[in-house]
Scaffold this motif. Structure first.
Motif, PDB file in Angstrom:
ATOM      1  N   PRO A 188       0.835  -1.212   0.000  1.00  0.00           N
ATOM      2  CA  PRO A 188       0.000   0.000   0.000  1.00  0.00           C
ATOM      3  C   PRO A 188       0.863   1.252   0.000  1.00  0.00           C
ATOM      4  N   SER A 189       0.480   2.222  -0.821  1.00  0.00           N
ATOM      5  CA  SER A 189       1.306   3.422  -0.969  1.00  0.00           C
ATOM      6  C   SER A 189       0.427   4.611  -1.311  1.00  0.00           C
ATOM      7  N   ALA A 190       0.854   5.775  -0.825  1.00  0.00           N
ATOM      8  CA  ALA A 190       0.159   7.016  -1.181  1.00  0.00           C
ATOM      9  C   ALA A 190       0.463   7.446  -2.602  1.00  0.00           C
ATOM     10  N   LEU A 191       1.454   6.795  -3.229  1.00  0.00           N
ATOM     11  CA  LEU A 191       1.829   7.129  -4.608  1.00  0.00           C
ATOM     12  C   LEU A 191       1.129   6.232  -5.618  1.00  0.00           C
ATOM     13  N   ALA A 192       0.060   5.592  -5.206  1.00  0.00           N
ATOM     14  CA  ALA A 192      -0.609   4.633  -6.090  1.00  0.00           C
ATOM     15  C   ALA A 192      -1.088   5.273  -7.389  1.00  0.00           C
ATOM     16  N   SER A 193      -1.526   6.509  -7.314  1.00  0.00           N
ATOM     17  CA  SER A 193      -2.048   7.186  -8.511  1.00  0.00           C
ATOM     18  C   SER A 193      -0.989   7.986  -9.252  1.00  0.00           C
ATOM     19  N   LEU A 215      -6.273  -3.386  -4.384  1.00  0.00           N
ATOM     20  CA  LEU A 215      -7.000  -4.515  -3.804  1.00  0.00           C
ATOM     21  C   LEU A 215      -7.564  -4.136  -2.436  1.00  0.00           C
ATOM     22  N   PRO A 216      -8.465  -4.960  -1.866  1.00  0.00           N
ATOM     23  CA  PRO A 216      -9.081  -4.608  -0.575  1.00  0.00           C
ATOM     24  C   PRO A 216      -8.084  -4.366   0.554  1.00  0.00           C
ATOM     25  N   ASP A 217      -6.922  -5.025   0.544  1.00  0.00           N
ATOM     26  CA  ASP A 217      -5.928  -4.807   1.605  1.00  0.00           C
ATOM     27  C   ASP A 217      -4.997  -3.650   1.288  1.00  0.00           C
ATOM     28  N   GLY A 218      -5.237  -2.922   0.180  1.00  0.00           N
ATOM     29  CA  GLY A 218      -4.425  -1.776  -0.184  1.00  0.00           C
ATOM     30  C   GLY A 218      -3.257  -2.098  -1.093  1.00  0.00           C
ATOM     31  N   CYS A 219      -2.932  -3.377  -1.260  1.00  0.00           N
ATOM     32  CA  CYS A 219      -1.854  -3.752  -2.165  1.00  0.00           C
ATOM     33  C   CYS A 219      -2.224  -3.402  -3.606  1.00  0.00           C
ATOM     34  N   LEU A 235     -20.788 -11.022  -1.605  1.00  0.00           N
ATOM     35  CA  LEU A 235     -20.520 -10.594  -0.233  1.00  0.00           C
ATOM     36  C   LEU A 235     -21.742 -10.818   0.653  1.00  0.00           C
ATOM     37  N   GLU A 236     -22.928 -10.516   0.128  1.00  0.00           N
ATOM     38  CA  GLU A 236     -24.142 -10.722   0.919  1.00  0.00           C
ATOM     39  C   GLU A 236     -24.333 -12.195   1.261  1.00  0.00           C
ATOM     40  N   ASP A 237     -24.085 -13.077   0.283  1.00  0.00           N
ATOM     41  CA  ASP A 237     -24.254 -14.512   0.544  1.00  0.00           C
ATOM     42  C   ASP A 237     -23.247 -14.999   1.567  1.00  0.00           C
ATOM     43  N   MET A 238     -22.000 -14.498   1.462  1.00  0.00           N
ATOM     44  CA  MET A 238     -20.970 -14.933   2.415  1.00  0.00           C
ATOM     45  C   MET A 238     -21.297 -14.453   3.829  1.00  0.00           C
ATOM     46  N   ARG A 239     -21.747 -13.221   3.948  1.00  0.00           N
ATOM     47  CA  ARG A 239     -22.068 -12.685   5.274  1.00  0.00           C
ATOM     48  C   ARG A 239     -23.319 -13.353   5.850  1.00  0.00           C
ATOM     49  N   ALA A 240     -24.245 -13.695   4.968  1.00  0.00           N
ATOM     50  CA  ALA A 240     -25.432 -14.406   5.449  1.00  0.00           C
ATOM     51  C   ALA A 240     -25.065 -15.783   5.981  1.00  0.00           C
ATOM     52  N   ALA A 241     -23.993 -16.347   5.440  1.00  0.00           N
ATOM     53  CA  ALA A 241     -23.530 -17.653   5.912  1.00  0.00           C
ATOM     54  C   ALA A 241     -22.575 -17.523   7.088  1.00  0.00           C
ATOM     55  N   GLY A 242     -22.349 -16.287   7.569  1.00  0.00           N
ATOM     56  CA  GLY A 242     -21.488 -16.061   8.712  1.00  0.00           C
ATOM     57  C   GLY A 242     -20.012 -16.048   8.388  1.00  0.00           C
ATOM     58  N   ALA A 243     -19.655 -15.803   7.137  1.00  0.00           N
ATOM     59  CA  ALA A 243     -18.244 -15.783   6.735  1.00  0.00           C
ATOM     60  C   ALA A 243     -17.899 -14.412   6.188  1.00  0.00           C
ATOM     61  N   GLU A 244     -16.625 -14.115   6.242  1.00  0.00           N
ATOM     62  CA  GLU A 244     -16.128 -12.857   5.718  1.00  0.00           C
ATOM     63  C   GLU A 244     -15.057 -13.155   4.660  1.00  0.00           C
ATOM     64  N   PRO A 245     -15.025 -12.342   3.613  1.00  0.00           N
ATOM     65  CA  PRO A 245     -14.000 -12.578   2.582  1.00  0.00           C
ATOM     66  C   PRO A 245     -12.609 -12.323   3.140  1.00  0.00           C
ATOM     67  N   ALA A 246     -11.659 -13.078   2.680  1.00  0.00           N
ATOM     68  CA  ALA A 246     -10.277 -12.927   3.145  1.00  0.00           C
ATOM     69  C   ALA A 246      -9.747 -11.552   2.753  1.00  0.00           C
ATOM     70  N   THR A 247      -9.004 -10.944   3.670  1.00  0.00           N
ATOM     71  CA  THR A 247      -8.448  -9.622   3.384  1.00  0.00           C
ATOM     72  C   THR A 247      -7.382  -9.687   2.303  1.00  0.00           C
ATOM     73  N   CYS A 248      -6.545 -10.721   2.386  1.00  0.00           N
ATOM     74  CA  CYS A 248      -5.492 -10.896   1.389  1.00  0.00           C
ATOM     75  C   CYS A 248      -6.047 -11.750   0.250  1.00  0.00           C
ATOM     76  N   VAL A 249      -6.049 -11.209  -0.957  1.00  0.00           N
ATOM     77  CA  VAL A 249      -6.688 -11.894  -2.078  1.00  0.00           C
ATOM     78  C   VAL A 249      -5.692 -12.433  -3.094  1.00  0.00           C
ATOM     79  N   LEU A 250      -4.425 -12.056  -3.020  1.00  0.00           N
ATOM     80  CA  LEU A 250      -3.448 -12.464  -4.022  1.00  0.00           C
ATOM     81  C   LEU A 250      -2.849 -13.825  -3.699  1.00  0.00           C
ATOM     82  N   ARG A 251      -2.307 -14.451  -4.726  1.00  0.00           N
ATOM     83  CA  ARG A 251      -1.640 -15.739  -4.563  1.00  0.00           C
ATOM     84  C   ARG A 251      -0.369 -15.560  -3.722  1.00  0.00           C
TER      85      ARG A 251
END
Length: 442
Positions: free
Chosen positions: A279-284, A343-347, A415-431
């Motif tokens: 994550p960086s402030a120079l992303a743009s 990405l969601p974690d800022g990477c 996201l709605e289906d995952m939260r309805a099932a009591g799960a949260e998406p992983a913060t880190c999404v990359l391989r």
């Protein structure tokens, strides 16, 4: 009109002739001239009278009205002249030794800035896997194809036909003609006339002989060049004659024909140069190398053609649709695009693309980097513009050139289906292998 000017001249001459003499005076007797204090000085020549000047001016005005006046430049003429000058200047600069992108003369090496978002534009040879600069790709591919003759001459000759010859229409015509020759041999194996091809034949000369690689192809599939006598004619000519070994296996000609018809030019693949940043402030912030802006000789010609077409557009009234189309065409002056996905974690996930590539290519690039590549996701450009994969728009049509920062998010319904099932998406999404090579953006 001529008589009128003669009368004016006569009047001037008469008045400047001085005093005359009486008819009763003798021829030798002259009228005594009056002495004047300025007798030694020459009398100034008298000009035409005011009436004569006015008449002459009126006559000249009538003459000018009768003569056709040269048409002054219109706005369309000005546009055409200006664009013509620009095209000539660009053509001159593109043909000059120091023109950018022509690679006619070696340019001095420039130091690569450590703050560049990417060091340059690179390509991968599909035959050797070597990473190449843009000015190296064509020469390397040709060398790789020629070296392939020692292992597979048929495949090498087919690649040479489709790659070395740039005119695609001429290549198609030549390939179709070769396929017709092979069809005749396959369909009429007992006909002797189909077993040989006259090299001086007009069709062969116009469609096949002009293409690089065709002679190597005929020899690779079993034809031999021979000099044979021509029936009912004196002398002999060169022919391609099918060898005995190939006659015994006519099915091989059908296979070679299908290879020839289905082949494509060998082109270097764009190296995505996939990188992952913390994550960086120079992303743009994008500092792009000159490769993203300099044009090759072919790209310069394309720009010249587009500018020529612009003359016709400026010379006519344009509708809103025409103006929007012109705006989109203006974006096509960029050949490459550098894109970052937050990405969601800022990477940040970064890759290089052709400006004319479609959105599905971008989505596939992101999908290949995800741990859960089966989950649907969304990409949004600056300003909240949602990119739709199914629309298959080009990147330049979406305004993503020469660089852009995109935002990744999982599909809302998922996201709605995952939260309805009591799960949260992983913060880190990359391989994990990509995260192992993560870098700091500077």
């Amino acid at each position: 009109m001529k008589k009128f000017f003669q009368e004016i001249k006569a009047d001037i001459k008469f008045k400047s002739a001085g005093p005359g003499q009486k008819l009763t005076d003798s021829a030798g007797q002259k009228t005594p001239k009056e002495k004047s204090p300025q007798q030694a000085l020459q009398q100034p020549r008298q000009g035409p009278t005011d009436e004569a000047q006015m008449a002459a001016a009126a006559a000249l005005a009538r003459l000018e009205q009768k003569q056709p006046r040269a048409r002054g430049p219109t706005s369309q003429d000005s546009i055409r002249n200006q664009v013509r000058k620009e095209l000539q200047a660009e053509a001159t600069s593109s043909n000059s030794p120091g023109a950018p992108g022509t690679n006619l003369a070696p340019e001095p090496k420039e130091e690569i800035s450590p703050h560049l978002a990417v060091p340059g534009v690179y390509f991968i040879c599909p035959l050797t896997g070597v990473t190449l600069r843009r000015d190296q790709r064509d020469a390397h591919i040709k060398e790789a194809i020629l070296s392939h003759f020692s292992t597979d001459p048929v495949a090498a000759s087919i690649m040479k036909i489709h790659t070395f010859n740039r005119d695609r229409d001429r290549v198609k015509l030549g390939v179709d003609t070769i396929a017709k020759y092979l069809d005749n041999i396959h369909l009429h194996p007992e006909e002797e006339k189909y077993q040989k091809i006259k090299l001086q034949n007009k069709v062969f000369q116009e469609r096949i002989n002009c293409l690089e690689g065709t002679h190597e192809f005929f020899e690779a599939i079993g034809f031999k060049k021979m000099t044979l006598p021509v029936p009912d004619q004196e002398g002999s000519e060169e022919f391609y004659v099918l060898g005995e070994a190939t006659r015994a296996q006519p099915q091989s000609l059908e296979q070679h024909k299908q290879q020839l018809l289905s082949a494509e030019p060998v082109r270097a693949m764009l190296d995505r140069q996939r990188r992952v940043f913390r994550p960086s402030a120079l992303a743009s912030h994008f500092e792009l190398p000159a490769d993203f802006f300099s044009l090759t000789a072919e790209e310069v010609k394309r720009e010249q053609r587009l500018r020529t077409e612009a003359v016709e557009r400026l010379s006519s009234l344009r509708t809103k649709a025409m103006r929007e189309k012109e705006e989109q065409r203006e974006l096509r002056k960029y050949t490459y695009a550098l894109l970052r996905v937050r990405l969601p974690d800022g990477c940040l996930l970064q890759g290089t693309f052709y400006a004319r590539e479609r959105l599905p290519v971008l989505f596939q690039f992101v999908r290949e980097a995800l741990q859960n590549d089966w989950l649907p996701f969304e990409l949004r450009a600056s300003g909240g513009q949602r990119l739709v994969e199914d629309e298959a728009l080009a990147l330049n049509e979406c305004g993503l050139v020469p660089s852009a920062l995109l935002t990744f998010s999982w599909d809302a319904s998922v996201l709605e289906d995952m939260r309805a099932a009591g799960a949260e998406p992983a913060t880190c999404v990359l391989r994990p292998e990509l995260l192992a090579a993560i870098e700091q953006l500077s």
